[in-house]
Write a protein that holds these residues in place. Structure first.
Motif, PDB file in Angstrom:
ATOM      1  N   GLN A  41       0.835  -1.183   0.000  1.00 36.62           N
ATOM      2  CA  GLN A  41       0.000   0.000   0.000  1.00 36.62           C
ATOM      3  C   GLN A  41       0.871   1.235   0.000  1.00 36.62           C
ATOM      4  O   GLN A  41       1.853   1.317   0.722  1.00 36.62           O
ATOM      5  N   MET A  42       0.507   2.157  -0.843  1.00 41.96           N
ATOM      6  CA  MET A  42       1.219   3.428  -0.920  1.00 41.96           C
ATOM      7  C   MET A  42       0.184   4.518  -0.753  1.00 41.96           C
ATOM      8  O   MET A  42      -0.962   4.364  -1.149  1.00 41.96           O
ATOM      9  N   THR A  43       0.589   5.621  -0.186  1.00 43.27           N
ATOM     10  CA  THR A  43      -0.358   6.715  -0.073  1.00 43.27           C
ATOM     11  C   THR A  43      -0.497   7.389  -1.420  1.00 43.27           C
ATOM     12  O   THR A  43       0.464   7.522  -2.162  1.00 43.27           O
ATOM     13  N   GLY A  44      -1.705   7.795  -1.717  1.00 43.40           N
ATOM     14  CA  GLY A  44      -1.958   8.489  -2.972  1.00 43.40           C
ATOM     15  C   GLY A  44      -1.213   9.798  -3.059  1.00 43.40           C
ATOM     16  O   GLY A  44      -0.859  10.262  -4.128  1.00 43.40           O
ATOM     17  N   SER A  45      -0.947  10.425  -1.915  1.00 40.93           N
ATOM     18  CA  SER A  45      -0.274  11.717  -1.942  1.00 40.93           C
ATOM     19  C   SER A  45       1.158  11.590  -2.444  1.00 40.93           C
ATOM     20  O   SER A  45       1.659  12.472  -3.120  1.00 40.93           O
ATOM     21  N   SER A  46       1.844  10.483  -2.149  1.00 39.60           N
ATOM     22  CA  SER A  46       3.208  10.326  -2.662  1.00 39.60           C
ATOM     23  C   SER A  46       3.198  10.106  -4.164  1.00 39.60           C
ATOM     24  O   SER A  46       4.080  10.570  -4.883  1.00 39.60           O
ATOM     25  N   GLU A  47       2.199   9.393  -4.655  1.00 38.55           N
ATOM     26  CA  GLU A  47       2.062   9.208  -6.100  1.00 38.55           C
ATOM     27  C   GLU A  47       1.753  10.543  -6.770  1.00 38.55           C
ATOM     28  O   GLU A  47       2.275  10.849  -7.820  1.00 38.55           O
ATOM     29  N   ARG A  48       0.893  11.341  -6.130  1.00 34.46           N
ATOM     30  CA  ARG A  48       0.549  12.639  -6.704  1.00 34.46           C
ATOM     31  C   ARG A  48       1.758  13.572  -6.709  1.00 34.46           C
ATOM     32  O   ARG A  48       1.907  14.382  -7.607  1.00 34.46           O
ATOM     33  N   ALA A  49       2.596  13.461  -5.698  1.00 31.90           N
ATOM     34  CA  ALA A  49       3.795  14.301  -5.660  1.00 31.90           C
ATOM     35  C   ALA A  49       4.721  13.940  -6.812  1.00 31.90           C
ATOM     36  O   ALA A  49       5.306  14.818  -7.446  1.00 31.90           O
ATOM     37  N   PHE A 100      -4.883  20.779 -20.389  1.00 40.93           N
ATOM     38  CA  PHE A 100      -3.598  20.732 -19.689  1.00 40.93           C
ATOM     39  C   PHE A 100      -3.489  19.520 -18.766  1.00 40.93           C
ATOM     40  O   PHE A 100      -2.798  19.563 -17.755  1.00 40.93           O
ATOM     41  N   ARG A 101      -4.153  18.443 -19.107  1.00 40.35           N
ATOM     42  CA  ARG A 101      -4.011  17.191 -18.363  1.00 40.35           C
ATOM     43  C   ARG A 101      -2.784  16.469 -18.891  1.00 40.35           C
ATOM     44  O   ARG A 101      -2.424  16.587 -20.061  1.00 40.35           O
ATOM     45  N   ALA A 102      -2.167  15.698 -18.032  1.00 43.22           N
ATOM     46  CA  ALA A 102      -0.873  15.098 -18.353  1.00 43.22           C
ATOM     47  C   ALA A 102      -0.925  14.182 -19.578  1.00 43.22           C
ATOM     48  O   ALA A 102      -0.052  14.251 -20.443  1.00 43.22           O
ATOM     49  N   ALA A 103      -1.930  13.325 -19.676  1.00 44.38           N
ATOM     50  CA  ALA A 103      -1.992  12.387 -20.808  1.00 44.38           C
ATOM     51  C   ALA A 103      -2.154  13.140 -22.128  1.00 44.38           C
ATOM     52  O   ALA A 103      -1.487  12.817 -23.126  1.00 44.38           O
ATOM     53  N   GLY A 104      -3.016  14.146 -22.150  1.00 44.73           N
ATOM     54  CA  GLY A 104      -3.200  14.943 -23.360  1.00 44.73           C
ATOM     55  C   GLY A 104      -1.975  15.764 -23.701  1.00 44.73           C
ATOM     56  O   GLY A 104      -1.622  15.939 -24.875  1.00 44.73           O
ATOM     57  N   MET A 105      -1.304  16.271 -22.679  1.00 44.55           N
ATOM     58  CA  MET A 105      -0.074  17.034 -22.916  1.00 44.55           C
ATOM     59  C   MET A 105       1.018  16.133 -23.484  1.00 44.55           C
ATOM     60  O   MET A 105       1.823  16.575 -24.318  1.00 44.55           O
ATOM     61  N   ALA A 106       1.079  14.875 -23.033  1.00 46.75           N
ATOM     62  CA  ALA A 106       2.072  13.943 -23.584  1.00 46.75           C
ATOM     63  C   ALA A 106       1.835  13.729 -25.071  1.00 46.75           C
ATOM     64  O   ALA A 106       2.779  13.762 -25.877  1.00 46.75           O
ATOM     65  N   ARG A 107       0.581  13.531 -25.457  1.00 46.34           N
ATOM     66  CA  ARG A 107       0.267  13.363 -26.882  1.00 46.34           C
ATOM     67  C   ARG A 107       0.556  14.641 -27.671  1.00 46.34           C
ATOM     68  O   ARG A 107       1.059  14.590 -28.792  1.00 46.34           O
ATOM     69  N   THR A 108       0.252  15.780 -27.075  1.00 43.81           N
ATOM     70  CA  THR A 108       0.512  17.055 -27.744  1.00 43.81           C
ATOM     71  C   THR A 108       2.000  17.245 -27.984  1.00 43.81           C
ATOM     72  O   THR A 108       2.418  17.622 -29.083  1.00 43.81           O
ATOM     73  N   MET A 109       2.815  17.006 -26.968  1.00 47.99           N
ATOM     74  CA  MET A 109       4.263  17.200 -27.111  1.00 47.99           C
ATOM     75  C   MET A 109       4.864  16.202 -28.100  1.00 47.99           C
ATOM     76  O   MET A 109       5.804  16.533 -28.825  1.00 47.99           O
ATOM     77  N   ALA A 159       3.916  11.610 -15.724  1.00 47.93           N
ATOM     78  CA  ALA A 159       2.940  12.238 -14.847  1.00 47.93           C
ATOM     79  C   ALA A 159       1.560  11.611 -15.035  1.00 47.93           C
ATOM     80  O   ALA A 159       0.833  11.385 -14.062  1.00 47.93           O
ATOM     81  N   ALA A 160       1.199  11.308 -16.271  1.00 47.73           N
ATOM     82  CA  ALA A 160      -0.095  10.678 -16.529  1.00 47.73           C
ATOM     83  C   ALA A 160      -0.146   9.285 -15.925  1.00 47.73           C
ATOM     84  O   ALA A 160      -1.166   8.871 -15.359  1.00 47.73           O
ATOM     85  N   LYS A 161       0.946   8.563 -16.021  1.00 45.61           N
ATOM     86  CA  LYS A 161       1.009   7.217 -15.438  1.00 45.61           C
ATOM     87  C   LYS A 161       0.893   7.283 -13.917  1.00 45.61           C
ATOM     88  O   LYS A 161       0.185   6.485 -13.306  1.00 45.61           O
ATOM     89  N   ALA A 162       1.559   8.241 -13.302  1.00 46.43           N
ATOM     90  CA  ALA A 162       1.474   8.405 -11.846  1.00 46.43           C
ATOM     91  C   ALA A 162       0.063   8.833 -11.432  1.00 46.43           C
ATOM     92  O   ALA A 162      -0.438   8.407 -10.395  1.00 46.43           O
ATOM     93  N   ASP A 163      -0.596   9.642 -12.255  1.00 48.67           N
ATOM     94  CA  ASP A 163      -1.979  10.036 -11.965  1.00 48.67           C
ATOM     95  C   ASP A 163      -2.906   8.831 -12.014  1.00 48.67           C
ATOM     96  O   ASP A 163      -3.810   8.701 -11.184  1.00 48.67           O
ATOM     97  N   ARG A 164      -2.696   7.941 -12.993  1.00 43.23           N
ATOM     98  CA  ARG A 164      -3.520   6.749 -13.080  1.00 43.23           C
ATOM     99  C   ARG A 164      -3.293   5.835 -11.882  1.00 43.23           C
ATOM    100  O   ARG A 164      -4.225   5.223 -11.374  1.00 43.23           O
ATOM    101  N   MET A 165      -2.046   5.747 -11.416  1.00 45.83           N
ATOM    102  CA  MET A 165      -1.742   4.895 -10.261  1.00 45.83           C
ATOM    103  C   MET A 165      -2.345   5.471  -8.989  1.00 45.83           C
ATOM    104  O   MET A 165      -2.739   4.726  -8.097  1.00 45.83           O
ATOM    105  N   ALA A 166      -2.418   6.790  -8.876  1.00 44.13           N
ATOM    106  CA  ALA A 166      -2.927   7.436  -7.669  1.00 44.13           C
ATOM    107  C   ALA A 166      -4.439   7.567  -7.650  1.00 44.13           C
ATOM    108  O   ALA A 166      -5.000   7.844  -6.604  1.00 44.13           O
ATOM    109  N   ALA A 167      -5.075   7.357  -8.791  1.00 37.54           N
ATOM    110  CA  ALA A 167      -6.526   7.522  -8.848  1.00 37.54           C
ATOM    111  C   ALA A 167      -7.205   6.398  -8.051  1.00 37.54           C
ATOM    112  O   ALA A 167      -6.785   5.246  -8.112  1.00 37.54           O
ATOM    113  N   PRO A 168      -8.228   6.747  -7.281  1.00 34.10           N
ATOM    114  CA  PRO A 168      -8.934   5.712  -6.513  1.00 34.10           C
ATOM    115  C   PRO A 168      -9.662   4.759  -7.457  1.00 34.10           C
ATOM    116  O   PRO A 168     -10.245   5.172  -8.441  1.00 34.10           O
ATOM    117  N   ARG A 169      -9.557   3.499  -7.150  1.00 33.16           N
ATOM    118  CA  ARG A 169     -10.202   2.476  -7.974  1.00 33.16           C
ATOM    119  C   ARG A 169     -11.589   2.167  -7.405  1.00 33.16           C
ATOM    120  O   ARG A 169     -11.738   2.059  -6.202  1.00 33.16           O
TER     121      ARG A 169
END
Length: 170
Positions: A41-49, A100-109, A159-169
């Motif tokens: 178990q990891m805290t979501g806040s560390s993933e968000r950081a 300006f969400r991470a996944a969309g920004m990755a595709r844009t860049m 960042a998008a991958k970390a957001d997906r990992m931190a999102a509550p399931r």
């Protein structure tokens, strides 16, 4: 119209006290903060950081690439400047369309990096570039800018991958 004299007593006893409601809310937030990943178990806040640092890094690299593009275009002033400003415009429009969400920004860049590479190839292989001194150096410069856009895309993807990992399931 007057309220019934006992209505106040009914409401007082049927509604939970503010402290109990606050404690229940804090408990539900604490339960949602934990994310189960790979048997630990990891805290979501560390993933968000981690996502925040990756997002900030991606944004910093994109801003650096944009600043250097503007600067080299103004310094060079060889008539190809409009196409480079369109690259920056594509990055801005893509960012807005992705909210300006991470996944969309990755595709844009990634798209901007492909545009940068194609623009570099078009300019490097143009007949007018062959007669100009420093054509090879310009081709190398296009590669550096493409690498900057790709680095930004990689950081936004992290960042998008970390957001997906931190999102509550659910």
């Amino acid at each position: 119209m007057m309220a019934h004299p006992r209505a106040h007593q009914f409401l007082r006893f049927s509604l939970p006290p503010a402290q109990d409601a606050h404690a229940a809310h804090a408990k539900s937030c604490q339960d949602q903060d934990y994310v189960h990943t790979g048997g630990k178990q990891m805290t979501g806040s560390s993933e968000r950081a981690g996502a925040s640092r990756a997002y900030g890094g991606g944004l910093a690299v994109a801003l650096l690439a944009s600043f250097l593009t503007v600067w080299t275009t103004l310094v060079r002033d060889d008539g190809t400047g409009m196409s480079f400003f369109l690259l920056i415009m594509a990055a801005v429009v893509g960012g807005f369309s992705a909210w300006f969400r991470a996944a969309g920004m990755a595709r844009t860049m990634l798209g901007v990096a492909v545009m940068q590479a194609l623009l570099g190839i078009a300019i490097a292989t143009a007949p007018s570039t062959a007669t100009m001194p420093g054509g090879v150096f310009k081709a190398l410069l296009f590669g550096i800018f493409t690498a900057l856009w790709l680095m930004s895309a990689i950081l936004f993807r992290a960042a998008a991958k970390a957001d997906r990992m931190a999102a509550p399931r659910p």
